[in-house]
Design a protein around this motif. Structure first.
Motif, PDB file in Angstrom:
ATOM      1  N   LEU A  64       0.808  -1.205   0.062  1.00 40.82           N
ATOM      2  CA  LEU A  64       0.054   0.097  -0.025  1.00 40.82           C
ATOM      3  C   LEU A  64       0.847   1.142  -0.222  1.00 40.82           C
ATOM      4  O   LEU A  64       0.554   2.103  -0.644  1.00 40.82           O
ATOM      5  N   VAL A  65       1.825   1.365   0.898  1.00 42.10           N
ATOM      6  CA  VAL A  65       2.852   2.525   0.847  1.00 42.10           C
ATOM      7  C   VAL A  65       4.023   2.555  -0.063  1.00 42.10           C
ATOM      8  O   VAL A  65       4.785   3.367  -0.015  1.00 42.10           O
ATOM      9  N   GLU A  66       4.097   1.496  -0.965  1.00 46.56           N
ATOM     10  CA  GLU A  66       5.228   1.275  -1.663  1.00 46.56           C
ATOM     11  C   GLU A  66       5.524   2.394  -2.811  1.00 46.56           C
ATOM     12  O   GLU A  66       6.572   2.765  -3.263  1.00 46.56           O
ATOM     13  N   PRO A  67       4.282   3.010  -3.437  1.00 47.69           N
ATOM     14  CA  PRO A  67       4.534   4.021  -4.339  1.00 47.69           C
ATOM     15  C   PRO A  67       4.781   5.396  -3.724  1.00 47.69           C
ATOM     16  O   PRO A  67       5.181   6.457  -4.223  1.00 47.69           O
ATOM     17  N   ALA A  68       4.800   5.594  -2.271  1.00 44.46           N
ATOM     18  CA  ALA A  68       5.070   6.628  -1.731  1.00 44.46           C
ATOM     19  C   ALA A  68       6.636   7.119  -2.115  1.00 44.46           C
ATOM     20  O   ALA A  68       7.621   6.256  -2.025  1.00 44.46           O
ATOM     21  N   ALA A  69       6.688   8.445  -2.216  1.00 46.54           N
ATOM     22  CA  ALA A  69       8.085   8.978  -2.816  1.00 46.54           C
ATOM     23  C   ALA A  69       9.132   9.134  -1.767  1.00 46.54           C
ATOM     24  O   ALA A  69      10.363   8.993  -2.104  1.00 46.54           O
ATOM     25  N   ASN A  70       8.869   8.951  -0.409  1.00 51.72           N
ATOM     26  CA  ASN A  70       9.517   9.238   0.684  1.00 51.72           C
ATOM     27  C   ASN A  70      10.080   7.891   1.323  1.00 51.72           C
ATOM     28  O   ASN A  70       9.599   7.103   1.647  1.00 51.72           O
ATOM     29  N   ASP A  71      11.413   7.598   0.859  1.00 48.08           N
ATOM     30  CA  ASP A  71      11.985   6.333   1.197  1.00 48.08           C
ATOM     31  C   ASP A  71      12.017   6.303   2.476  1.00 48.08           C
ATOM     32  O   ASP A  71      11.995   5.253   3.037  1.00 48.08           O
ATOM     33  N   TYR A  72      12.674   7.304   3.384  1.00 45.36           N
ATOM     34  CA  TYR A  72      12.584   7.054   4.624  1.00 45.36           C
ATOM     35  C   TYR A  72      11.221   6.684   5.426  1.00 45.36           C
ATOM     36  O   TYR A  72      11.041   5.900   6.376  1.00 45.36           O
ATOM     37  N   LEU A  73      10.227   7.409   5.091  1.00 43.04           N
ATOM     38  CA  LEU A  73       8.839   6.964   5.523  1.00 43.04           C
ATOM     39  C   LEU A  73       8.608   5.336   5.322  1.00 43.04           C
ATOM     40  O   LEU A  73       8.130   4.979   6.203  1.00 43.04           O
ATOM     41  N   ARG A  74       8.857   4.948   4.121  1.00 44.43           N
ATOM     42  CA  ARG A  74       8.496   3.636   3.925  1.00 44.43           C
ATOM     43  C   ARG A  74       9.304   2.773   4.699  1.00 44.43           C
ATOM     44  O   ARG A  74       8.738   1.775   5.122  1.00 44.43           O
ATOM     45  N   GLY A  75      10.485   3.084   4.935  1.00 40.59           N
ATOM     46  CA  GLY A  75      11.495   2.398   5.833  1.00 40.59           C
ATOM     47  C   GLY A  75      10.892   2.113   7.111  1.00 40.59           C
ATOM     48  O   GLY A  75      11.224   1.248   8.004  1.00 40.59           O
ATOM     49  N   VAL A  76      10.564   3.235   7.795  1.00 43.27           N
ATOM     50  CA  VAL A  76       9.912   3.549   9.186  1.00 43.27           C
ATOM     51  C   VAL A  76       8.818   2.525   9.168  1.00 43.27           C
ATOM     52  O   VAL A  76       8.621   1.859  10.249  1.00 43.27           O
ATOM     53  N   ILE A  77       7.954   2.465   8.241  1.00 46.70           N
ATOM     54  CA  ILE A  77       6.729   1.510   8.049  1.00 46.70           C
ATOM     55  C   ILE A  77       7.053   0.473   8.227  1.00 46.70           C
ATOM     56  O   ILE A  77       6.431  -0.587   8.830  1.00 46.70           O
ATOM     57  N   SER A  78       8.060  -0.040   7.443  1.00 42.71           N
ATOM     58  CA  SER A  78       8.360  -1.421   7.196  1.00 42.71           C
ATOM     59  C   SER A  78       8.969  -2.064   8.542  1.00 42.71           C
ATOM     60  O   SER A  78       8.604  -3.200   9.082  1.00 42.71           O
ATOM     61  N   SER A  79       9.688  -1.050   9.225  1.00 41.18           N
ATOM     62  CA  SER A  79      10.470  -1.568  10.447  1.00 41.18           C
ATOM     63  C   SER A  79       9.239  -1.686  11.503  1.00 41.18           C
ATOM     64  O   SER A  79       9.535  -2.671  12.407  1.00 41.18           O
ATOM     65  N   ILE A  80       7.975  -0.891  11.549  1.00 42.87           N
ATOM     66  CA  ILE A  80       7.017  -1.390  12.640  1.00 42.87           C
ATOM     67  C   ILE A  80       6.461  -2.752  12.245  1.00 42.87           C
ATOM     68  O   ILE A  80       6.341  -3.363  12.867  1.00 42.87           O
ATOM     69  N   TRP A  81       6.019  -2.889  10.956  1.00 45.96           N
ATOM     70  CA  TRP A  81       5.697  -4.152  10.653  1.00 45.96           C
ATOM     71  C   TRP A  81       6.587  -5.201  10.825  1.00 45.96           C
ATOM     72  O   TRP A  81       5.991  -6.546  11.180  1.00 45.96           O
ATOM     73  N   ASN A  82       7.852  -5.142  10.745  1.00 43.75           N
ATOM     74  CA  ASN A  82       8.746  -6.246  11.017  1.00 43.75           C
ATOM     75  C   ASN A  82       8.961  -6.286  12.560  1.00 43.75           C
ATOM     76  O   ASN A  82      10.001  -7.341  12.915  1.00 43.75           O
ATOM     77  N   HIS A  83       8.651  -5.309  13.231  1.00 41.57           N
ATOM     78  CA  HIS A  83       8.906  -5.465  14.758  1.00 41.57           C
ATOM     79  C   HIS A  83       8.139  -6.622  15.490  1.00 41.57           C
ATOM     80  O   HIS A  83       7.091  -6.959  15.098  1.00 41.57           O
ATOM     81  N   PRO A  84       8.808  -7.544  16.240  1.00 42.22           N
ATOM     82  CA  PRO A  84       8.087  -8.631  16.909  1.00 42.22           C
ATOM     83  C   PRO A  84       6.808  -8.201  17.575  1.00 42.22           C
ATOM     84  O   PRO A  84       6.037  -9.047  17.819  1.00 42.22           O
ATOM     85  N   ILE A  85       6.744  -6.902  18.284  1.00 44.49           N
ATOM     86  CA  ILE A  85       5.475  -6.386  18.834  1.00 44.49           C
ATOM     87  C   ILE A  85       4.418  -6.403  17.849  1.00 44.49           C
ATOM     88  O   ILE A  85       3.241  -6.860  18.235  1.00 44.49           O
ATOM     89  N   GLN A  86       4.621  -5.874  16.838  1.00 42.71           N
ATOM     90  CA  GLN A  86       3.451  -5.924  15.536  1.00 42.71           C
ATOM     91  C   GLN A  86       2.975  -7.469  15.204  1.00 42.71           C
ATOM     92  O   GLN A  86       1.514  -7.475  15.366  1.00 42.71           O
ATOM     93  N   HIS A  87       3.823  -8.381  15.341  1.00 43.31           N
ATOM     94  CA  HIS A  87       3.147  -9.775  15.265  1.00 43.31           C
ATOM     95  C   HIS A  87       2.538 -10.379  16.437  1.00 43.31           C
ATOM     96  O   HIS A  87       1.523 -10.954  16.149  1.00 43.31           O
ATOM     97  N   ARG A  88       3.132  -9.911  17.314  1.00 45.23           N
ATOM     98  CA  ARG A  88       2.423 -10.444  18.632  1.00 45.23           C
ATOM     99  C   ARG A  88       1.114 -10.029  18.738  1.00 45.23           C
ATOM    100  O   ARG A  88       0.141 -10.469  19.257  1.00 45.23           O
TER     101      ARG A  88
END
Length: 218
Positions: free
Chosen positions: A140-164
């Protein structure tokens, strides 16, 4: 607890991965004490990689070092879930507004395909539903032009707390149907290039106040 994978990665990394998986899945219950000696014996490893893994788990918020008691598996409370969803919603909303009008036909097809996959998953398969939900939101966020923003969102989804957090959801056909409905509505808003509608529906995906959403918190 499961056995430690036998591969070329450092032992501390493999111990951390297995401990994290056991905590996230609920194999190791919230409130459980994790003594280095006991974990080392159960996993068949020395204390050093266990100590390193427990330190990392504490940094990730899955355990807490309590003086005199050792490491304790953290409870997952409602406020913690709220904090994660509040940040994720704010960032994903920003990314969607940034991306509106930039989705290629291929990216829209990809999003639709992930929804179609979600429809045929066993409603009780929380692991697969998490994988598909994560894939949808990252696409959903892949087309966003802000690379840093996409990276932060990815780190949240990859964090074990999100999975838990996701594994606390009340699984079943109703939950699955809600996810599918929300995701299809978001996809239609993207096709219509309607950022306000997309963000409005996205809020439903982050509705931590829904009393029927969780099987348990803890």
């Amino acid at each position: 607890m499961a056995a430690i994978p036998n591969d070329v990665r450092p032992l501390a990394v493999r111990v951390h991965e297995q401990l994290s998986a056991d905590i996230i899945s609920g194999t190791i219950k919230p409130g459980s004490a994790l003594a280095q000696e006991g974990v080392a014996a159960q996993y068949g490893v020395s204390r050093t990689p266990v100590r390193d893994a427990l330190t990392q788990l504490t940094l990730e918020g899955l355990t807490t070092l309590v003086p005199g008691k050792g490491y304790i598996v953290n409870q997952l409370d409602e406020r913690e879930i709220e904090n994660v969803f509040e940040v994720r919603y704010a960032l994903e909303s920003l990314a969607v507004r940034n991306a509106i009008g930039s989705y290629t036909p291929q990216q829209l097809v990809r999003l639709g395909g992930l929804i179609d996959e979600t429809e045929i998953v066993d409603p009780q398969d929380s692991g697969e539903l998490f994988r598909l939900g994560r894939a949808f939101h990252l696409a959903l966020v892949e087309p966003a032009a802000n690379d840093y923003l996409r990276g932060v969102i990815s780190s949240i989804w990859n964090h074990p707390i999100q999975h838990r957090i996701t594994l606390t959801y009340r699984q079943g056909p109703d939950h699955q149907a809600k996810v599918i409905h929300d995701h299809r509505s978001i996809l239609q808003a993207l096709k219509d290039q309607d950022p306000d509608r997309a963000v409005e529906v996205l809020a439903h995906c982050h509705d931590v106040k829904d009393p029927n959403r969780y099987e348990h918190i803890g």
